[in-house]
Design a protein around this motif. Structure first.
Motif, short mmCIF file in Angstrom:
data_model
loop_
_atom_site.label_atom_id
_atom_site.label_comp_id
_atom_site.label_asym_id
_atom_site.label_seq_id
_atom_site.Cartn_x
_atom_site.Cartn_y
_atom_site.Cartn_z
N THR A 4 -23.88 -19.04 6.98
CA THR A 4 -22.80 -19.93 6.54
C THR A 4 -23.40 -21.31 6.27
N PRO A 5 -23.10 -21.90 5.12
CA PRO A 5 -23.66 -23.23 4.81
C PRO A 5 -23.26 -24.27 5.86
N ALA A 6 -24.11 -25.26 6.04
CA ALA A 6 -23.84 -26.35 6.99
C ALA A 6 -22.57 -27.08 6.59
N ASP A 7 -21.86 -27.59 7.57
CA ASP A 7 -20.65 -28.37 7.33
C ASP A 7 -20.98 -29.81 6.93
N LEU A 8 -22.15 -30.28 7.34
CA LEU A 8 -22.53 -31.66 7.09
C LEU A 8 -24.03 -31.72 6.81
N ARG A 9 -24.40 -32.47 5.77
CA ARG A 9 -25.81 -32.70 5.44
C ARG A 9 -26.05 -34.20 5.45
N SER A 10 -27.16 -34.61 6.06
CA SER A 10 -27.48 -36.04 6.12
C SER A 10 -28.51 -36.38 5.06
N GLY A 11 -28.69 -37.68 4.83
CA GLY A 11 -29.67 -38.15 3.87
C GLY A 11 -31.10 -37.80 4.25
N THR A 12 -31.35 -37.53 5.54
CA THR A 12 -32.71 -37.20 5.98
C THR A 12 -33.03 -35.73 5.77
N GLY A 13 -32.05 -34.93 5.35
CA GLY A 13 -32.26 -33.50 5.20
C GLY A 13 -31.81 -32.70 6.41
N SER A 14 -31.29 -33.36 7.42
CA SER A 14 -30.77 -32.67 8.59
C SER A 14 -29.41 -32.08 8.25
N ARG A 15 -29.02 -31.03 9.01
CA ARG A 15 -27.75 -30.36 8.78
C ARG A 15 -27.04 -30.13 10.11
N THR A 16 -25.71 -30.22 10.07
CA THR A 16 -24.89 -29.94 11.26
C THR A 16 -23.90 -28.84 10.92
N HIS A 17 -23.85 -27.83 11.78
CA HIS A 17 -22.93 -26.71 11.63
C HIS A 17 -21.85 -26.84 12.70
N TYR A 18 -20.59 -26.83 12.29
CA TYR A 18 -19.47 -26.89 13.22
C TYR A 18 -19.14 -25.46 13.65
N LEU A 19 -19.76 -24.99 14.72
CA LEU A 19 -19.59 -23.61 15.15
C LEU A 19 -18.24 -23.38 15.82
N ALA A 20 -17.86 -24.27 16.70
CA ALA A 20 -16.56 -24.17 17.39
C ALA A 20 -16.09 -25.60 17.66
N THR A 21 -15.05 -26.00 16.99
CA THR A 21 -14.57 -27.38 17.12
C THR A 21 -13.50 -27.49 18.20
N ASP A 22 -13.21 -28.71 18.56
CA ASP A 22 -12.11 -28.99 19.49
C ASP A 22 -10.83 -28.31 19.00
N ALA A 23 -10.57 -28.40 17.71
CA ALA A 23 -9.35 -27.80 17.15
C ALA A 23 -9.38 -26.28 17.26
N SER A 24 -10.52 -25.65 16.95
CA SER A 24 -10.56 -24.19 16.97
C SER A 24 -10.57 -23.61 18.39
N THR A 25 -10.99 -24.39 19.39
CA THR A 25 -11.00 -23.91 20.78
C THR A 25 -9.84 -24.46 21.60
N ARG A 26 -8.91 -25.11 20.92
CA ARG A 26 -7.74 -25.71 21.58
C ARG A 26 -8.16 -26.67 22.70
#
Length: 161
Positions: free
Chosen positions: A24-46
């Protein structure tokens, strides 16, 4: 210690599991080339927890020493080397290493190596960290000191330097 009170009391169970494929593509990409994947968010885990995968580019750096008042933060290194600060000293974390930081615990992390690194970040209880991840670079470079202070307090981040 005992189990917490039940949150599900409806009977025989239900189909509510959420599957996320590794590609699954990253949810966020930074200018440095780093990526963040939102695997389980506050909203999805209640509100129970937030789980994020950070794929850090070589020499990506990281946040300076800070602490949180209402959330704990845990780090699990998947690959590469991540420098972890445990409030006392810097540790080179590698695949399989784990660091737990309770509320109030000083910590920091960074990738100073010439290679990429990946880790899981776990926040408990859950907190809406997505806005923090999405805006932190902009906040640091474009916002006034007063706006910065308000943003970091809103996101339970207290800098020590």
């Amino acid at each position: 210690m005992s189990y917490p009170d039940p949150k599900y009391v409806e009977g025989r169970g239900e189909i509510t599991a959420e599957f996320r494929q590794a590609d699954t593509p990253a949810d966020l990409r930074s200018g440095t080339g780093s990526r963040t994947h939102y695997l389980a968010t506050d909203a999805s885990t209640r509100g129970e927890f937030g789980l994020y995968r950070m794929d850090m580019a070589p020499k990506a750096g990281g946040p300076r020493t800070h602490f949180h008042k209402s959330i704990s933060e845990s780090f699990f290194i998947i690959e590469g080397t991540v420098r972890l600060y445990n409030g006392e000293s810097w540790i080179d974390g590698t695949a399989g290493d784990f660091l737990y930081v309770p509320q109030g615990g000083l910590h920091a992390f960074r990738n100073d190596s010439d290679d990429p690194a990946s880790m899981l970040l776990l926040f408990t209880p859950g907190a809406p960290r997505e806005e923090y991840f999405e805006k932190v670079a902009e906040v640091a470079t474009e916002w006034s000191p007063e706006e910065q202070a308000e943003f970091f307090i809103k996101h339970d981040t207290y800098w020590t330097e």
